[in-house]
Design a protein around this motif. Structure first.
Motif, PDB file in Angstrom:
ATOM      1  N   UNK A   6       0.820  -1.203   0.000  1.00  0.00           N
ATOM      2  CA  UNK A   6       0.000   0.000   0.000  1.00  0.00           C
ATOM      3  C   UNK A   6       0.862   1.265   0.000  1.00  0.00           C
ATOM      4  N   UNK A   7       1.922   1.250   0.780  1.00  0.00           N
ATOM      5  CA  UNK A   7       2.808   2.409   0.828  1.00  0.00           C
ATOM      6  C   UNK A   7       3.497   2.622  -0.515  1.00  0.00           C
ATOM      7  N   UNK A   8       3.929   1.534  -1.144  1.00  0.00           N
ATOM      8  CA  UNK A   8       4.582   1.650  -2.445  1.00  0.00           C
ATOM      9  C   UNK A   8       3.601   2.124  -3.512  1.00  0.00           C
ATOM     10  N   UNK A   9       2.342   1.751  -3.363  1.00  0.00           N
ATOM     11  CA  UNK A   9       1.342   2.175  -4.342  1.00  0.00           C
ATOM     12  C   UNK A   9       1.217   3.700  -4.364  1.00  0.00           C
ATOM     13  N   UNK A  10       1.423   4.324  -3.220  1.00  0.00           N
ATOM     14  CA  UNK A  10       1.403   5.783  -3.165  1.00  0.00           C
ATOM     15  C   UNK A  10       2.529   6.373  -3.999  1.00  0.00           C
ATOM     16  N   UNK A  25      12.906   0.984  -7.063  1.00  0.00           N
ATOM     17  CA  UNK A  25      14.151   0.859  -6.313  1.00  0.00           C
ATOM     18  C   UNK A  25      13.901   0.532  -4.862  1.00  0.00           C
ATOM     19  N   UNK A  26      12.946   1.222  -4.243  1.00  0.00           N
ATOM     20  CA  UNK A  26      12.590   0.941  -2.858  1.00  0.00           C
ATOM     21  C   UNK A  26      12.047  -0.473  -2.709  1.00  0.00           C
ATOM     22  N   UNK A  27      11.161  -0.872  -3.650  1.00  0.00           N
ATOM     23  CA  UNK A  27      10.570  -2.207  -3.586  1.00  0.00           C
ATOM     24  C   UNK A  27      11.645  -3.286  -3.680  1.00  0.00           C
ATOM     25  N   UNK A  28      12.611  -3.087  -4.573  1.00  0.00           N
ATOM     26  CA  UNK A  28      13.683  -4.060  -4.750  1.00  0.00           C
ATOM     27  C   UNK A  28      14.526  -4.187  -3.494  1.00  0.00           C
ATOM     28  N   UNK A  29      14.882  -3.042  -2.917  1.00  0.00           N
ATOM     29  CA  UNK A  29      15.736  -3.057  -1.728  1.00  0.00           C
ATOM     30  C   UNK A  29      15.012  -3.664  -0.538  1.00  0.00           C
ATOM     31  N   UNK A  30      13.738  -3.308  -0.363  1.00  0.00           N
ATOM     32  CA  UNK A  30      12.980  -3.802   0.783  1.00  0.00           C
ATOM     33  C   UNK A  30      12.760  -5.310   0.698  1.00  0.00           C
ATOM     34  N   UNK A  31      12.440  -5.799  -0.508  1.00  0.00           N
ATOM     35  CA  UNK A  31      12.109  -7.217  -0.675  1.00  0.00           C
ATOM     36  C   UNK A  31      13.343  -8.099  -0.770  1.00  0.00           C
ATOM     37  N   UNK A  32      14.411  -7.575  -1.367  1.00  0.00           N
ATOM     38  CA  UNK A  32      15.575  -8.430  -1.635  1.00  0.00           C
ATOM     39  C   UNK A  32      16.885  -7.766  -1.235  1.00  0.00           C
ATOM     40  N   UNK A  33      16.806  -6.795  -0.324  1.00  0.00           N
ATOM     41  CA  UNK A  33      17.985  -6.011   0.027  1.00  0.00           C
ATOM     42  C   UNK A  33      19.223  -6.803   0.399  1.00  0.00           C
ATOM     43  N   UNK A 160      13.175   5.295   2.737  1.00  0.00           N
ATOM     44  CA  UNK A 160      14.372   6.088   2.482  1.00  0.00           C
ATOM     45  C   UNK A 160      15.499   5.669   3.423  1.00  0.00           C
ATOM     46  N   UNK A 161      15.180   5.471   4.705  1.00  0.00           N
ATOM     47  CA  UNK A 161      16.194   5.070   5.665  1.00  0.00           C
ATOM     48  C   UNK A 161      16.749   3.689   5.362  1.00  0.00           C
ATOM     49  N   UNK A 162      15.862   2.746   5.003  1.00  0.00           N
ATOM     50  CA  UNK A 162      16.299   1.393   4.664  1.00  0.00           C
ATOM     51  C   UNK A 162      17.168   1.415   3.414  1.00  0.00           C
ATOM     52  N   UNK A 163      16.725   2.165   2.400  1.00  0.00           N
ATOM     53  CA  UNK A 163      17.475   2.253   1.145  1.00  0.00           C
ATOM     54  C   UNK A 163      18.864   2.849   1.379  1.00  0.00           C
ATOM     55  N   UNK A 210      17.015   2.433  13.383  1.00  0.00           N
ATOM     56  CA  UNK A 210      15.655   2.489  12.843  1.00  0.00           C
ATOM     57  C   UNK A 210      14.680   1.707  13.723  1.00  0.00           C
ATOM     58  N   UNK A 211      15.092   0.532  14.166  1.00  0.00           N
ATOM     59  CA  UNK A 211      14.214  -0.294  14.999  1.00  0.00           C
ATOM     60  C   UNK A 211      13.927   0.364  16.343  1.00  0.00           C
ATOM     61  N   UNK A 212      14.953   0.890  16.964  1.00  0.00           N
ATOM     62  CA  UNK A 212      14.773   1.532  18.271  1.00  0.00           C
ATOM     63  C   UNK A 212      13.988   2.839  18.143  1.00  0.00           C
ATOM     64  N   UNK A 213      14.073   3.463  16.989  1.00  0.00           N
ATOM     65  CA  UNK A 213      13.323   4.696  16.755  1.00  0.00           C
ATOM     66  C   UNK A 213      11.831   4.421  16.629  1.00  0.00           C
ATOM     67  N   UNK A 214      11.486   3.247  16.088  1.00  0.00           N
ATOM     68  CA  UNK A 214      10.085   2.939  15.800  1.00  0.00           C
ATOM     69  C   UNK A 214       9.417   2.144  16.923  1.00  0.00           C
TER      70      UNK A 214
END
Length: 490
Positions: A6-10, A25-33, A160-163, A210-214
């Motif tokens: 849903x977020x990527x659809x935006x 690019x985000x989808x690729x990194x998130x799914x197969x980073x 963006x942070x993950x990428x 990132x994990x501790x921030x969330x």
């Protein structure tokens, strides 16, 4: 995963080529980073070694060390990954975010402890030097944290942070590797291993921030997730089997006619491994499309169908919603399969030119392996997508059955292929992937045709206690922690 879609659809909704490239690019990194970074890492190491004029045997030893560490870390986390993802999803659904971060540290500690013992035993007898062993040991534990963190980072949606974490890690590895191999040419293996360790270390720190921030830091038990291991044992085994089936053929080829003993316990098969590495990249087409297309378009119909059971929908409404859901699923799965087919055909057709351009020393045998494995990984990708849909319908037994057959066929047929001429290496994995796809599709067809039965009639009438070995492990570990806290006066 649906939340990611849903977020990527935006992002895809924004017009312009740049926004589309950004979303993919985000989808690729998130799914197969992590896996993608591993592939880029191995190709980059080949380049650094070639630039530094490293002897072939030294380069192959370094590639073996990196590959062994990557595969060992995958194996060490594969039994827990899917269940941990289920646990995280359940906690977020129940609005218990406080239980998420402790489970990350508990699962990481457990996997690192078990994995480190086995990995240390291997390193002692592997033939690696003390410094090489220390660096590989650190790298192994970093990879466990990275693989484990991915299941939690998908909930953050900070793309963006993950990428950036992956991008910075890549830059650190290659910039530091370039500098160190230039300054210390006599210690190329140690310098590149050090660069890899530092680069992944940066990624680990970034991901932890990132994990501790969330997620909030709390005193919730770190091993509560082990109850889910007993509850969803089929899910755990499915994660293990799918990785075993995907990578076992590589290990088997190390002991084939094309395999070589590089040093000590380090074996490799460069003529097979490099084509397999490149062929694996073709699976990214299906992986990304599954998230940005299948899940986004299918999930809305899926949620509407199941909500009618909870919201007292009429039989007519339920049947209509089921039809719409299944029509959407069939359309999206067919669309994804066709895209994978076309991309596989393109890579096979264009492979001759691309492989000549890349300085990887491809010969005719390697080109044959590349074509065979492109087809194999393409079939695997579609089969894996089908298996994930089974998980969507909570058909964990079906997923277990499909992945178990895949793992058995991949191991068995790859071993059988060793008795045939070398040109047939890779066909064992190809046939295993075909069997995986056929079994998964048949199971999905069987299950969805009886969907009302599985939703209404199969569920237990009373709560079932599935406590077992992992619950006992949880109690033991929590008691040990309590004793330690008491002794320290915490």
């Amino acid at each position: 995963m649906a939340g990611i879609g849903f977020e990527l659809k935006k992002l895809f909704a924004k017009k312009g080529i740049l926004n589309s490239v950004k979303a993919y690019g985000y989808a690729t990194v998130i799914c197969s980073g992590p896996m993608l970074l591993g592939v880029i890492l191995l190709l980059g190491i080949m380049y650094l070694c070639s630039r530094a004029g490293v002897p072939v045997q030294t380069r192959e030893l370094l590639i073996c060390m990196i590959t062994y560490t990557l595969l060992a870390s995958i194996l060490a986390t594969s039994l827990f990954n899917m269940v941990i993802t289920r646990f995280t999803a359940d906690m977020l659904y129940e609005e218990k975010k406080s239980a998420v971060l402790p489970s990350f540290w508990g699962s990481s500690a457990l996997m690192m402890t078990i994995g480190s013992i086995l990995w240390l035993i291997f390193l002692i007898f592997s033939g690696a030097t003390l410094m090489q062993g220390i660096l590989m040991f650190i790298f192994f534990n970093e990879m466990i944290i990275v693989w484990n963190a991915m299941g939690y980072l998908t909930a953050i949606k900070d793309y963006k942070g993950i990428f950036l974490s992956y991008l910075v890690a890549i830059l650190v590895i290659f910039v530091l590797g370039f500098i160190l191999t230039t300054l210390f040419k006599a210690y190329v293996i140690e310098m590149i291993l050090l660069s890899v360790t530092v680069g992944y270390g940066v990624m680990v720190i970034w991901n932890l921030v990132l994990l501790h921030k969330y997620f909030p830091k709390t005193d919730v038990g770190a091993f509560v997730f082990l109850d889910w291991m007993d509850e969803y044992l089929y899910l755990a085994l499915s994660g293990f089997f799918v990785n075993l089936g995907m990578f076992s053929h590589l290990v088997i080829m190390w002991f084939s006619k094309v395999g070589v003993r590089v040093h000590g316990l380090f074996f490799g098969a460069p003529e097979h491994d490099v084509p397999a590495l490149l062929a694996f990249m073709t699976t990214l087409i299906t992986t990304v499309n599954f998230v940005v297309s299948v899940e986004v378009n299918f999930y809305g119909k899926y949620r509407n169908h199941y909500s009618l059971y909870n919201d007292k929908g009429t039989i007519k409404d339920i049947l209509q919603a089921e039809k719409e859901m299944m029509d959407t699923l069939k359309t999206e799965m067919l669309y994804t399969a066709v895209k994978q087919l076309l991309s596989t055909a393109f890579f096979i057709a264009a492979g001759g030119f691309l492989l000549d351009v890349l300085p990887l020393g491809f010969n005719e045998m390697m080109r044959g392996y590349f074509r065979t494995l492109c087809v194999g990984y393409g079939l695997y990708a579609v089969g894996n997508m089908t298996m994930l849909i089974l998980l969507y319908f909570t058909d964990y037994k079906g997923a277990f059955f499909a992945t178990g057959i895949f793992a058995a066929c991949s191991v068995g047929l790859s071993v059988i292929s060793l008795f045939f001429p070398q040109v047939y290496y890779g066909f064992g994995f190809l046939v295993a992937s075909m069997v995986f796809l056929i079994v998964a599709i048949q199971r999905l067809d069987y299950f969805t045709k009886r969907l009302p039965y599985y939703i209404l009639a199969v569920q237990p009438l009373v709560s079932e206690d599935k406590s077992g070995t992992f619950r006992k492990m949880k109690v033991f570990l929590e008691d040990k922690l309590e004793v330690e806290k008491h002794e320290k006066g915490i």
